[in-house]
Scaffold this active site. Structure first.
Site, short mmCIF file in Angstrom:
data_model
loop_
_atom_site.label_atom_id
_atom_site.label_comp_id
_atom_site.label_asym_id
_atom_site.label_seq_id
_atom_site.Cartn_x
_atom_site.Cartn_y
_atom_site.Cartn_z
N GLY A 11 0.83 -1.21 0.00
CA GLY A 11 0.00 0.00 0.00
C GLY A 11 0.86 1.26 0.00
O GLY A 11 1.90 1.30 0.67
N VAL A 24 18.15 8.35 -3.49
CA VAL A 24 18.78 8.71 -4.76
C VAL A 24 19.86 9.76 -4.55
O VAL A 24 20.98 9.66 -5.08
CB VAL A 24 17.72 9.21 -5.77
CG1 VAL A 24 18.40 9.82 -7.01
CG2 VAL A 24 16.79 8.07 -6.18
N ARG A 25 19.57 10.76 -3.77
CA ARG A 25 20.53 11.85 -3.58
C ARG A 25 21.69 11.44 -2.68
O ARG A 25 22.82 11.90 -2.87
CB ARG A 25 19.80 13.09 -3.06
CG ARG A 25 18.80 13.60 -4.09
CD ARG A 25 18.37 15.01 -3.88
NE ARG A 25 17.66 15.49 -5.07
CZ ARG A 25 17.26 16.74 -5.27
NH1 ARG A 25 17.53 17.66 -4.35
NH2 ARG A 25 16.63 17.08 -6.37
N ARG A 72 0.93 -5.45 -6.40
CA ARG A 72 1.07 -6.73 -5.72
C ARG A 72 1.37 -7.80 -6.77
O ARG A 72 0.92 -7.72 -7.90
CB ARG A 72 -0.19 -7.06 -4.93
CG ARG A 72 -0.55 -5.96 -3.92
CD ARG A 72 -1.66 -6.38 -2.99
NE ARG A 72 -2.10 -5.26 -2.17
CZ ARG A 72 -1.49 -4.86 -1.06
NH1 ARG A 72 -0.40 -5.49 -0.66
NH2 ARG A 72 -1.95 -3.84 -0.35
N ASP A 103 5.26 -5.23 6.07
CA ASP A 103 5.83 -6.53 6.41
C ASP A 103 5.84 -7.50 5.23
O ASP A 103 6.80 -8.27 5.06
CB ASP A 103 5.11 -7.15 7.62
CG ASP A 103 3.62 -7.35 7.38
OD1 ASP A 103 3.10 -6.84 6.38
OD2 ASP A 103 2.99 -8.04 8.20
N THR A 125 4.25 2.44 5.79
CA THR A 125 2.86 2.01 5.87
C THR A 125 2.12 2.93 6.84
O THR A 125 2.65 3.26 7.90
CB THR A 125 2.74 0.55 6.35
OG1 THR A 125 1.38 0.27 6.71
CG2 THR A 125 3.62 0.28 7.56
N ASP A 127 -0.28 2.19 8.69
CA ASP A 127 -0.79 1.46 9.86
C ASP A 127 0.13 1.50 11.07
O ASP A 127 -0.29 1.18 12.18
CB ASP A 127 -1.06 -0.01 9.49
CG ASP A 127 -2.22 -0.16 8.52
OD1 ASP A 127 -3.15 0.66 8.59
OD2 ASP A 127 -2.18 -1.08 7.69
N ASP A 129 2.42 -0.53 11.89
CA ASP A 129 2.33 -1.87 12.49
C ASP A 129 3.59 -2.71 12.30
O ASP A 129 3.54 -3.94 12.36
CB ASP A 129 1.13 -2.62 11.92
CG ASP A 129 1.20 -2.80 10.41
OD1 ASP A 129 2.08 -2.19 9.77
OD2 ASP A 129 0.38 -3.56 9.87
N ARG A 171 -6.56 -2.96 9.96
CA ARG A 171 -7.10 -4.32 9.97
C ARG A 171 -6.53 -5.13 11.13
O ARG A 171 -7.26 -5.85 11.80
CB ARG A 171 -6.79 -5.01 8.63
CG ARG A 171 -7.45 -6.37 8.47
CD ARG A 171 -7.34 -6.89 7.04
NE ARG A 171 -5.96 -6.97 6.60
CZ ARG A 171 -5.42 -6.19 5.65
NH1 ARG A 171 -6.15 -5.27 5.07
NH2 ARG A 171 -4.16 -6.32 5.29
N GLU A 187 -15.25 9.73 22.35
CA GLU A 187 -15.80 9.17 23.59
C GLU A 187 -15.49 7.68 23.74
O GLU A 187 -15.34 7.18 24.86
CB GLU A 187 -17.31 9.40 23.65
CG GLU A 187 -17.71 10.81 24.07
CD GLU A 187 -17.46 11.85 22.98
OE1 GLU A 187 -17.34 13.05 23.32
OE2 GLU A 187 -17.38 11.48 21.79
N ARG A 211 -25.71 13.36 31.81
CA ARG A 211 -25.17 14.63 32.29
C ARG A 211 -25.33 15.76 31.28
O ARG A 211 -24.73 16.82 31.41
CB ARG A 211 -23.70 14.47 32.70
CG ARG A 211 -22.73 14.24 31.58
CD ARG A 211 -21.27 14.30 32.14
NE ARG A 211 -20.30 14.38 31.08
CZ ARG A 211 -19.76 13.34 30.47
NH1 ARG A 211 -20.13 12.11 30.83
NH2 ARG A 211 -18.86 13.50 29.52
N LYS A 213 -24.89 15.60 27.76
CA LYS A 213 -24.12 15.55 26.53
C LYS A 213 -25.05 15.17 25.38
O LYS A 213 -25.78 14.19 25.46
CB LYS A 213 -22.98 14.54 26.65
CG LYS A 213 -21.95 14.62 25.56
CD LYS A 213 -20.78 13.69 25.89
CE LYS A 213 -19.69 13.76 24.84
NZ LYS A 213 -19.08 15.08 24.75
N GLU A 222 -11.07 -0.79 11.49
CA GLU A 222 -11.76 -1.75 10.62
C GLU A 222 -11.54 -3.19 11.06
O GLU A 222 -12.36 -4.07 10.76
CB GLU A 222 -11.30 -1.57 9.17
CG GLU A 222 -9.82 -1.83 8.96
CD GLU A 222 -9.39 -1.62 7.51
OE1 GLU A 222 -10.25 -1.72 6.62
OE2 GLU A 222 -8.20 -1.36 7.27
N ILE A 250 -9.04 7.83 1.69
CA ILE A 250 -8.61 9.21 1.89
C ILE A 250 -7.46 9.26 2.91
O ILE A 250 -6.63 10.17 2.89
CB ILE A 250 -9.79 10.08 2.37
CG1 ILE A 250 -9.40 11.57 2.34
CG2 ILE A 250 -10.24 9.69 3.77
CD1 ILE A 250 -10.54 12.50 2.69
N GLN A 251 -7.40 8.24 3.77
CA GLN A 251 -6.35 8.21 4.80
C GLN A 251 -4.95 7.97 4.22
O GLN A 251 -3.95 8.27 4.86
CB GLN A 251 -6.67 7.10 5.82
CG GLN A 251 -7.94 7.35 6.58
CD GLN A 251 -8.47 6.09 7.23
OE1 GLN A 251 -8.06 5.72 8.32
NE2 GLN A 251 -9.39 5.40 6.57
#
Length: 319
Positions: A11, A24-25, A72, A103, A125, A127, A129, A171, A187, A211, A213, A222, A250-251
């Protein structure tokens, strides 16, 4: 060491381009030819390899995604596919390979190393992870993207006095959900690393309503299940109207944060330095703001550990 190749795999993550640029540099600084492998291991097997110059990586430090593209490859998982990749490098006299990814990408890099290719991995990545490093490239950018989205959703949740359930990526790891949930004042936060009791979520929600809220934000990684499932359960148990937002891909996108650009630049340069030193089968990481390197086997044999003290802090602050 005269020739090095770099590829991105798995990803995409904001900051990958900054890592490619740094590699590269740094190589050019030491008089080493650098080659870019396009489309990950798939491109490596079929020779989609081009020499990269200083101009090749101009004006990319701020760009999300990866200019080398990613793909992939089931074929690369086979002995025949791996040998094809080795042959492509040998044909061009490329002695070292830098792999930027997660990984799965590192397991491929380890296979290349076993076949005689000096290989160094850079964790990229969103994640966060990967074991043996405090942060991975892309995590900070994804985190800020999620926090910004939560802040905007909270405005609507407040205006309409509703409960919003926001599903984020993760995941197998709850880092995005946990860090974003704490930073945005959610919350409840549901992550794979902790028990997620619907009764506890409902109790916290109802306690807030008692109270006075009027709105609630719940973050769901996910990996613990669909946000729609939790929305249905909450409505069934409380009768409260809920809304679901799935943030999705979007993340992964967007211009990398300053932190990710810095991290990627440090790791990209370090990967080249390790190859020059004659090291192989290593992963670059960062611990306590110090760049380190660890054996692939050490990293791949461990399980990512989320700091559950942050989870407990989030629970105590969201009462």
């Amino acid at each position: 060491m005269q020739k090095i190749a770099v590829l991105t795999s798995g990803g995409d993550a904001p900051g990958m381009n900054a890592a490619v640029r740094a590699a590269v540099r740094r190589a050019a600084y030491h008089g080493i030819q650098m080659y870019g492998v396009y489309h990950g291991y798939e491109g490596l097997m079929y020779g989609d390899i081009q020499e990269m110059t200083l101009g090749s990586v101009g004006d990319i430090i701020h760009r999300g995604g990866t200019i080398l593209y990613s793909a992939r490859s089931e074929e690369f998982k086979t002995e025949v596919g791996q040998q094809k990749a080795v042959d492509q490098l040998n044909r061009r006299g490329i002695e070292g390979l830098i792999v930027i990814g997660g990984d799965g990408s590192f397991r491929g890099a380890q296979k290349m190393s076993e076949k005689g290719v000096r290989t160094i991995g850079i964790p990229g990545t969103i994640d966060n992870d990967i074991p043996c490093t405090d942060f991975t490239i892309g995590f900070d950018t994804a985190l800020n993207t999620v926090v910004e989205a939560i802040d905007k959703i909270r405005d609507t949740a407040t205006s309409h006095e509703r409960t919003y359930i926001i599903e984020v990526m993760g995941r197998d790891a709850g880092d995005i959900a946990l860090w974003a949930g704490l930073a945005a004042g959610a919350e409840s936060i549901l992550i794979p690393e902790a028990e997620n009791d619907i009764e506890d979520i409902v109790e916290r929600l109802e306690s807030g309503h008692r109270r006075g809220k009027k709105h609630t934000i719940i973050i769901v990684a996910e990996g613990v299940g669909s946000a729609n499932y939790y929305a249905d359960e909450i409505k069934r148990l409380t009768g409260l109207e809920t809304r679901v937002t799935v943030l999705g891909h979007i993340q992964r996108g967007g211009s990398p944060t300053a932190f990710d650009r810095m991290l990627a630049s440090r790791m990209g340069a370090a990967a080249v330095d390790l190859l020059i030193e004659g090291k192989r089968d290593r992963m670059v990481g960062i611990r306590n703001n110090v760049i380190v390197d660890v054996d692939f086997q050490e990293a791949l044999s461990q399980k990512h550990q989320l700091d559950l003290s942050i989870y407990q802090l989030a629970r105590t602050l969201s009462i």
